[in-house]
Design a protein around this motif. Structure first.
Motif, short mmCIF file in Angstrom:
data_model
loop_
_atom_site.label_atom_id
_atom_site.label_comp_id
_atom_site.label_asym_id
_atom_site.label_seq_id
_atom_site.Cartn_x
_atom_site.Cartn_y
_atom_site.Cartn_z
N LEU A 18 0.82 -1.21 0.00
CA LEU A 18 0.00 0.00 0.00
C LEU A 18 0.85 1.26 0.00
O LEU A 18 1.77 1.41 0.82
CB LEU A 18 -0.92 0.02 1.22
CG LEU A 18 -2.07 -0.99 1.24
CD1 LEU A 18 -2.78 -0.94 2.58
CD2 LEU A 18 -3.04 -0.72 0.10
N SER A 19 0.53 2.17 -0.89
CA SER A 19 1.13 3.50 -0.84
C SER A 19 0.42 4.37 0.19
O SER A 19 1.04 5.26 0.79
CB SER A 19 1.05 4.17 -2.22
OG SER A 19 1.86 3.49 -3.16
N LEU A 20 -0.88 4.12 0.41
CA LEU A 20 -1.64 4.89 1.39
C LEU A 20 -2.84 4.06 1.84
O LEU A 20 -3.52 3.45 1.02
CB LEU A 20 -2.12 6.21 0.81
CG LEU A 20 -2.53 7.29 1.83
CD1 LEU A 20 -1.28 7.91 2.47
CD2 LEU A 20 -3.36 8.38 1.19
N ALA A 21 -3.09 4.06 3.15
CA ALA A 21 -4.26 3.40 3.72
C ALA A 21 -5.14 4.45 4.38
O ALA A 21 -4.68 5.22 5.23
CB ALA A 21 -3.86 2.34 4.74
N VAL A 22 -6.41 4.50 4.00
CA VAL A 22 -7.37 5.47 4.53
C VAL A 22 -8.43 4.71 5.33
O VAL A 22 -9.04 3.77 4.82
CB VAL A 22 -8.05 6.26 3.40
CG1 VAL A 22 -9.05 7.26 3.97
CG2 VAL A 22 -7.01 6.98 2.53
N TRP A 23 -8.64 5.14 6.56
CA TRP A 23 -9.66 4.53 7.43
C TRP A 23 -10.83 5.51 7.57
O TRP A 23 -10.62 6.68 7.89
CB TRP A 23 -9.08 4.21 8.80
CG TRP A 23 -10.09 3.70 9.79
CD1 TRP A 23 -10.80 4.43 10.70
CD2 TRP A 23 -10.51 2.35 9.96
NE1 TRP A 23 -11.63 3.62 11.43
CE2 TRP A 23 -11.47 2.33 11.00
CE3 TRP A 23 -10.17 1.15 9.34
CZ2 TRP A 23 -12.09 1.17 11.43
CZ3 TRP A 23 -10.77 -0.02 9.77
CH2 TRP A 23 -11.73 -0.01 10.80
N VAL A 24 -12.05 5.02 7.34
CA VAL A 24 -13.25 5.85 7.40
C VAL A 24 -14.19 5.25 8.44
O VAL A 24 -14.55 4.08 8.36
CB VAL A 24 -13.97 5.90 6.03
CG1 VAL A 24 -15.19 6.81 6.11
CG2 VAL A 24 -13.02 6.37 4.94
N GLU A 25 -14.58 6.07 9.42
CA GLU A 25 -15.52 5.59 10.44
C GLU A 25 -16.44 6.73 10.86
O GLU A 25 -15.97 7.76 11.36
CB GLU A 25 -14.77 5.05 11.65
CG GLU A 25 -15.68 4.39 12.67
CD GLU A 25 -14.92 3.61 13.72
OE1 GLU A 25 -15.56 2.98 14.57
OE2 GLU A 25 -13.68 3.64 13.70
N PHE A 26 -17.74 6.54 10.67
CA PHE A 26 -18.71 7.58 10.95
C PHE A 26 -19.75 7.08 11.95
O PHE A 26 -20.31 5.99 11.78
CB PHE A 26 -19.41 8.01 9.67
CG PHE A 26 -20.50 9.01 9.88
CD1 PHE A 26 -20.22 10.32 10.20
CD2 PHE A 26 -21.83 8.63 9.76
CE1 PHE A 26 -21.23 11.24 10.41
CE2 PHE A 26 -22.85 9.55 9.96
CZ PHE A 26 -22.54 10.85 10.29
N ALA A 27 -20.03 7.89 12.98
CA ALA A 27 -21.12 7.62 13.93
C ALA A 27 -20.86 6.33 14.70
O ALA A 27 -19.80 5.73 14.64
CB ALA A 27 -22.45 7.57 13.20
N ASP A 28 -21.87 5.91 15.48
CA ASP A 28 -21.72 4.67 16.22
C ASP A 28 -22.34 3.54 15.42
O ASP A 28 -22.94 3.73 14.36
CB ASP A 28 -22.34 4.78 17.62
CG ASP A 28 -23.84 5.05 17.59
OD1 ASP A 28 -24.50 4.72 16.59
OD2 ASP A 28 -24.35 5.59 18.58
N GLU A 29 -22.20 2.33 15.93
CA GLU A 29 -22.61 1.15 15.19
C GLU A 29 -24.10 1.15 14.87
O GLU A 29 -24.51 0.76 13.77
CB GLU A 29 -22.24 -0.10 15.98
CG GLU A 29 -22.39 -1.39 15.20
CD GLU A 29 -21.79 -2.56 15.95
OE1 GLU A 29 -22.57 -3.28 16.63
OE2 GLU A 29 -20.58 -2.78 15.87
N SER A 30 -24.93 1.57 15.82
CA SER A 30 -26.38 1.56 15.58
C SER A 30 -26.75 2.57 14.49
O SER A 30 -27.62 2.28 13.65
CB SER A 30 -27.14 1.88 16.87
OG SER A 30 -26.79 3.17 17.35
N GLN A 31 -26.10 3.71 14.47
CA GLN A 31 -26.37 4.69 13.42
C GLN A 31 -25.93 4.18 12.06
O GLN A 31 -26.62 4.37 11.05
CB GLN A 31 -25.67 6.01 13.74
CG GLN A 31 -26.28 6.76 14.90
CD GLN A 31 -25.50 8.01 15.21
OE1 GLN A 31 -24.33 7.96 15.59
NE2 GLN A 31 -26.14 9.15 15.06
#
Length: 211
Positions: free
Chosen positions: A144-157
């Motif tokens: 990988l040249s770049l790893a992007v992590w995306v996480e929005f809100a909590d699990e229920s949302q």
């Protein structure tokens, strides 16, 4: 299949400058998949990975970069959320690393059941962006040249966002999917290896710099 429906660090909130910065990180990183810069956009379902990936593709293409996007939803099924990986490696990553065109047959859902769909050709690009759950898995970290992590809100949302997109009938599948990915990410340690973290509306972290 679970499909993200909202941006993690919302595209409108983050602004174009955010993706300009990430785009610069991509283009200044060394290629590690042969001559190709491999970028992964990973994170829990319902976080907005596809929105972020589309914005990054647009940013790179706007710079004149030859970029291709492959989504893990073209491979995964409810019963095989990550076990399909060898198909991506053998069909796409290995050929591109040799400077050869990649090819795979995507999964389609014409009647709510997965079937083999159209064949997709992947020409050798400057940047290959792989988006979806397990895209930044440990087994390809060195490529990988770049790893992007995306996480929005909590699990229920995130669940409710995904159900809104996929339909109420998908709720049991999506619940099982969330249980699986929670264990997967915990074991794989994906987030801890990310170069870019988009977490919550308007909150972004790039190489330890948080805004």
């Amino acid at each position: 299949m679970p499909c993200p429906v909202a941006a993690a660090c919302d595209v409108a909130t983050a602004g174009a400058s955010r993706f300009t910065e990430v785009g610069e990180r991509v283009l200044t990183a060394p290629p590690r998949l042969g001559a190709v810069r491999l970028v992964a956009v990973d994170g829990p379902s319902g976080s907005g990975k596809s929105t972020v990936a589309d914005a990054l593709v647009a940013e790179l293409a706007g710079r004149g970069t030859d970029v291709r996007l492959v989504r893990t939803d073209d491979f995964a099924t409810w019963d095989a959320p990550v076990q399909w990986w060898p198909r991506l490696v053998e069909g796409v990553l290995d050929p591109l690393s040799r400077g050869e065109r990649g090819r795979y047959r995507r999964v389609e859902w014409p009647r709510g059941e997965p079937v083999a769909g159209a064949t997709v050709d992947v020409e050798v690009p400057e940047v290959l962006l792989v988006e979806g759950v397990s895209a930044a898995r440990r087994s390809i970290a060195e490529l990988l040249s770049l790893a992007v992590w995306v996480e929005f809100a909590d699990e229920s949302q995130r669940l409710e966002r995904a159900v809104t997109r996929e339909g109420e009938a998908s709720r049991p599948h999506l619940r099982r999917w969330q249980e699986f990915e929670r264990e997967w990410f915990g074991t794989d340690g994906t987030r801890s290896r990310a170069d870019v973290v988009l977490e919550g509306v308007g909150k972004c972290k790039i190489s330890g710099h948080e805004e």
